[in-house]
Write a protein that holds these residues in place. Structure first.
Motif, PDB file in Angstrom:
ATOM      1  N   GLN A 108       0.881  -1.509   0.088  1.00  0.00           N
ATOM      2  CA  GLN A 108      -0.099   0.240  -0.324  1.00  0.00           C
ATOM      3  C   GLN A 108       0.417   1.424   0.770  1.00  0.00           C
ATOM      4  OE1 GLN A 108      -3.147  -0.401  -0.697  1.00  0.00           O
ATOM      5  NE2 GLN A 108      -3.210  -2.038  -0.572  1.00  0.00           N
ATOM      6  N   GLU A 109       1.750   1.283   0.269  1.00  0.00           N
ATOM      7  CA  GLU A 109       2.898   2.346   0.351  1.00  0.00           C
ATOM      8  C   GLU A 109       3.405   2.398  -0.951  1.00  0.00           C
ATOM      9  OE1 GLU A 109       4.157   3.719   2.803  1.00  0.00           O
ATOM     10  OE2 GLU A 109       3.914   2.574   4.153  1.00  0.00           O
ATOM     11  N   PRO A 110       3.258   3.941  -1.606  1.00  0.00           N
ATOM     12  CA  PRO A 110       3.859   4.469  -2.745  1.00  0.00           C
ATOM     13  C   PRO A 110       5.497   3.972  -2.834  1.00  0.00           C
ATOM     14  CG  PRO A 110       4.068   6.462  -1.362  1.00  0.00           C
ATOM     15  CD  PRO A 110       3.085   4.636  -0.029  1.00  0.00           C
ATOM     16  N   PRO A 111       5.398   3.772  -4.455  1.00  0.00           N
ATOM     17  CA  PRO A 111       6.454   3.307  -5.029  1.00  0.00           C
ATOM     18  C   PRO A 111       7.827   4.459  -4.326  1.00  0.00           C
ATOM     19  CG  PRO A 111       5.166   2.244  -6.166  1.00  0.00           C
ATOM     20  CD  PRO A 111       4.232   3.430  -5.549  1.00  0.00           C
ATOM     21  N   HIS A 112       7.287   5.566  -4.819  1.00  0.00           N
ATOM     22  CA  HIS A 112       8.606   6.407  -4.815  1.00  0.00           C
ATOM     23  C   HIS A 112       9.183   6.316  -3.504  1.00  0.00           C
ATOM     24  CE1 HIS A 112       6.312   8.959  -2.393  1.00  0.00           C
ATOM     25  NE2 HIS A 112       6.064   9.380  -2.742  1.00  0.00           N
ATOM     26  N   ILE A 113       8.505   6.203  -2.647  1.00  0.00           N
ATOM     27  CA  ILE A 113       9.370   6.040  -0.689  1.00  0.00           C
ATOM     28  C   ILE A 113      10.363   5.360  -0.620  1.00  0.00           C
ATOM     29  CG2 ILE A 113       7.115   6.553  -0.083  1.00  0.00           C
ATOM     30  CD1 ILE A 113       7.333   3.918   1.164  1.00  0.00           C
ATOM     31  N   ALA A 114      10.665   3.801  -1.821  1.00  0.00           N
ATOM     32  CA  ALA A 114      11.973   3.645  -1.864  1.00  0.00           C
ATOM     33  C   ALA A 114      12.744   4.176  -2.587  1.00  0.00           C
ATOM     34  CB  ALA A 114      11.619   2.182  -2.602  1.00  0.00           C
ATOM     35  N   TYR A 115      12.607   5.392  -3.234  1.00  0.00           N
ATOM     36  CA  TYR A 115      13.517   5.334  -3.725  1.00  0.00           C
ATOM     37  C   TYR A 115      14.636   7.378  -3.299  1.00  0.00           C
ATOM     38  CZ  TYR A 115      12.145   2.856  -7.930  1.00  0.00           C
ATOM     39  OH  TYR A 115      12.225   1.767  -8.519  1.00  0.00           O
ATOM     40  N   VAL A 116      13.966   7.094  -1.774  1.00  0.00           N
ATOM     41  CA  VAL A 116      14.493   8.369  -1.491  1.00  0.00           C
ATOM     42  C   VAL A 116      15.095   8.034  -0.172  1.00  0.00           C
ATOM     43  CG1 VAL A 116      13.812  10.238   0.366  1.00  0.00           C
ATOM     44  CG2 VAL A 116      12.406   9.735  -1.744  1.00  0.00           C
ATOM     45  N   ALA A 117      16.027   8.229   0.563  1.00  0.00           N
ATOM     46  CA  ALA A 117      17.020   7.947   1.166  1.00  0.00           C
ATOM     47  C   ALA A 117      17.556   9.047   2.048  1.00  0.00           C
ATOM     48  CB  ALA A 117      17.949   6.510   0.990  1.00  0.00           C
ATOM     49  N   HIS A 263       6.470  -4.251  -7.648  1.00  0.00           N
ATOM     50  CA  HIS A 263       5.626  -2.759  -6.636  1.00  0.00           C
ATOM     51  C   HIS A 263       6.629  -1.931  -7.520  1.00  0.00           C
ATOM     52  CE1 HIS A 263       2.573  -0.315  -4.632  1.00  0.00           C
ATOM     53  NE2 HIS A 263       3.942  -0.471  -3.880  1.00  0.00           N
ATOM     54  N   PHE A 264       7.321  -1.978  -6.202  1.00  0.00           N
ATOM     55  CA  PHE A 264       8.799  -1.246  -6.726  1.00  0.00           C
ATOM     56  C   PHE A 264      10.047  -0.975  -7.508  1.00  0.00           C
ATOM     57  CE2 PHE A 264       7.461  -1.829  -1.697  1.00  0.00           C
ATOM     58  CZ  PHE A 264       7.042  -0.750  -1.106  1.00  0.00           C
ATOM     59  N   ALA A 265       9.706  -2.505  -7.929  1.00  0.00           N
ATOM     60  CA  ALA A 265      10.735  -1.819  -9.186  1.00  0.00           C
ATOM     61  C   ALA A 265      10.781  -0.491 -10.055  1.00  0.00           C
ATOM     62  CB  ALA A 265       9.959  -3.018 -10.293  1.00  0.00           C
ATOM     63  N   ARG A 320      12.400   6.623 -11.206  1.00  0.00           N
ATOM     64  CA  ARG A 320      12.703   5.541 -10.987  1.00  0.00           C
ATOM     65  C   ARG A 320      13.535   5.579 -11.076  1.00  0.00           C
ATOM     66  NH1 ARG A 320       7.494   4.017 -10.289  1.00  0.00           N
ATOM     67  NH2 ARG A 320       7.027   2.012 -10.779  1.00  0.00           N
ATOM     68  N   VAL A 321      14.597   4.737 -11.051  1.00  0.00           N
ATOM     69  CA  VAL A 321      16.066   4.453 -11.453  1.00  0.00           C
ATOM     70  C   VAL A 321      16.480   3.217 -10.124  1.00  0.00           C
ATOM     71  CG1 VAL A 321      18.618   4.959 -12.261  1.00  0.00           C
ATOM     72  CG2 VAL A 321      16.856   6.252 -12.211  1.00  0.00           C
ATOM     73  N   PHE A 322      16.681   3.196  -9.302  1.00  0.00           N
ATOM     74  CA  PHE A 322      17.280   2.564  -8.660  1.00  0.00           C
ATOM     75  C   PHE A 322      16.605   2.585  -6.707  1.00  0.00           C
ATOM     76  CE2 PHE A 322      20.415   1.518  -5.112  1.00  0.00           C
ATOM     77  CZ  PHE A 322      20.659  -0.176  -5.339  1.00  0.00           C
ATOM     78  N   PRO A 323      15.487   1.737  -6.318  1.00  0.00           N
ATOM     79  CA  PRO A 323      14.813   1.381  -5.547  1.00  0.00           C
ATOM     80  C   PRO A 323      15.916   1.338  -3.966  1.00  0.00           C
ATOM     81  CG  PRO A 323      14.617  -0.337  -5.765  1.00  0.00           C
ATOM     82  CD  PRO A 323      15.988   0.149  -7.343  1.00  0.00           C
ATOM     83  N   LEU A 329      13.182  -1.220   3.931  1.00  0.00           N
ATOM     84  CA  LEU A 329      12.003  -0.811   3.954  1.00  0.00           C
ATOM     85  C   LEU A 329      11.637  -2.423   4.218  1.00  0.00           C
ATOM     86  CD1 LEU A 329      10.659   1.599   1.509  1.00  0.00           C
ATOM     87  CD2 LEU A 329      10.530   1.532   3.508  1.00  0.00           C
ATOM     88  N   TRP A 330      11.897  -3.257   3.373  1.00  0.00           N
ATOM     89  CA  TRP A 330      11.340  -4.572   4.016  1.00  0.00           C
ATOM     90  C   TRP A 330      12.111  -5.525   4.587  1.00  0.00           C
ATOM     91  CZ3 TRP A 330       8.229  -8.549   2.404  1.00  0.00           C
ATOM     92  CH2 TRP A 330       8.829  -9.801   2.802  1.00  0.00           C
ATOM     93  N   GLY A 331      13.297  -4.804   5.290  1.00  0.00           N
ATOM     94  CA  GLY A 331      13.939  -5.426   6.353  1.00  0.00           C
ATOM     95  C   GLY A 331      13.660  -5.071   8.014  1.00  0.00           C
ATOM     96  N   ASN A 332      13.026  -3.841   7.554  1.00  0.00           N
ATOM     97  CA  ASN A 332      11.872  -3.674   8.810  1.00  0.00           C
ATOM     98  C   ASN A 332      10.552  -4.147   9.136  1.00  0.00           C
ATOM     99  OD1 ASN A 332       9.625  -0.707   9.671  1.00  0.00           O
ATOM    100  ND2 ASN A 332      11.487  -0.655  10.196  1.00  0.00           N
TER     101      ASN A 332
END
Length: 349
Positions: A108-117, A263-265, A320-323, A329-332
């Motif tokens: 349910q999380e938006p994919p773009h959160i995986a590209y921000v750190a 979803h996050f690709a 989106r290039v590299f998450p 996110l997955w580990g959490n």
């Protein structure tokens, strides 16, 4: 918590069905000897109940004492095995339910959160120098190293999230070894994905300006779309394998691998390549170039692995290039589920 549809193969390993069956038979046989002794006492004309019972017990001990001891031991082993199997299955199913809930929440999380750190840096290049699909081994090695460092964030996130939660019952369930194995999961993946990450990667060299206005260069590597997606999928599958495909937990995690990876690709490396070639053509013709913002994680001096890009201004959607944040996110989610925290959901039988 819902009731498991059946006992997992891992839980069944703790059963001792033969011991339970033979123990029951032997105890039953000894009891039959006692009943036979009681009837013999009655048939012999003995009317006192206490004497009849004493005779029956004497015959049981004399004729079946050793069988009774063996039967008792086997029956005890069998019953303890059933108890352990049920406990393992119960803990396994509870973890599978929590993980299913966390997987659904992750989707349910938006994919773009995986590209921000936190370690992502932003650059506004001054001019594009070149775009290539081929680059030197040092550039490739630095890019792989940066990516592998991000992959290792999975194990760290599992440990931190698990430590933040309450004491888990997974040790009782026989999962303590699996939990320890999660922290080093990225090492197994690194051996199989390092080379693939550069399969159809993109390399671009930009001219930039330093803080004092002095000219400098920035090497940007955009990793292979397909390889990164495969890595994400493999990370989820390997998580499942660490718990074991003979468990409810492993089967549940594995069932989400394709959906989570999809979803996050990343999906924009090819488009980014096309737009960069357009910028190169605009530069060669002397035209005004398209506004470009590149974000990425450092991979060496004057070099980054691109995580996202923005073309045509801040109002446009980021490519989106590299998450980079996906492993964390997955580990959490996995660590929180292990700790027993989070809202509960029930798996359908």
């Amino acid at each position: 918590m819902s009731k498991p549809p059946q006992m997992s193969a891992r839980a069944r390993l703790h059963r001792h069905r033969k011991s339970l069956a033979f123990g029951t038979l032997l105890i039953g046989f000894v009891l039959l000897i006692g009943v036979a002794g009681w009837f013999l006492m009655r048939a012999g004309g003995e009317t006192d109940a206490a004497t009849q019972l004493a005779g029956a017990l004497f015959l049981m001990v004399f004729a079946g004492g050793s069988l009774g001891v063996v039967g008792f031991v086997l029956l005890t082993v069998g019953l303890l095995g059933e108890r352990k199997a049920n406990k393992v299955n119960r803990v396994d199913w509870a973890l599978a339910e929590r993980l299913a809930n966390h997987c659904e929440a992750l989707l349910q999380e938006p994919p773009h959160i995986a590209y921000v750190a936190e370690n992502v840096q932003e650059f506004t290049p001054h001019r594009l120098i070149e775009v290539e699909r081929h680059f030197d081994e040092r550039t490739a090695g630095d890019a792989r190293g940066a990516a592998m460092h991000q992959f290792s964030m999975f194990g760290s996130a599992v440990s931190v999230s698990q430590a933040a939660g309450k004491k888990s019952a997974l040790t009782v369930g026989g999962f303590s070894g699996a939990v320890r194995g999660l922290s080093d999961l990225h090492l197994t993946l690194a051996a199989t994905t390092r080379r693939d990450l550069m399969g159809d990667a993109l390399f671009a060299l930009f001219e930039t300006r330093g803080s004092g206005g002095q000219p400098d260069t920035l090497r940007v590597t955009a990793l292979s779309n397909g390889a990164v997606r495969d890595w994400m999928q493999t990370l989820v599958h390997q998580t499942a394998n660490t718990f074991g495909m003979d468990t409810h937990t492993g089967v549940t995690i594995s069932a989400y691998a394709d959906r989570i990876a999809a979803h996050f690709a990343p999906s924009d490396v090819s488009y980014l390549s096309d737009r960069l070639h357009l910028v190169a053509s605009q530069t060669a013709r002397g035209d005004q170039t398209t506004p470009l913002v590149i974000r990425g994680i450092p991979s060496g001096r004057g070099a980054i692995v691109a995580t996202s890009a923005q073309i045509d201004g801040p109002d446009q959607e980021s490519l989106r290039v590299f998450p980079t944040r996906f492993p964390a996110l997955w580990g959490n989610r996995v660590g929180t589920a292990i700790a027993g925290d989070g809202p509960r959901a029930e798996l359908s039988a």
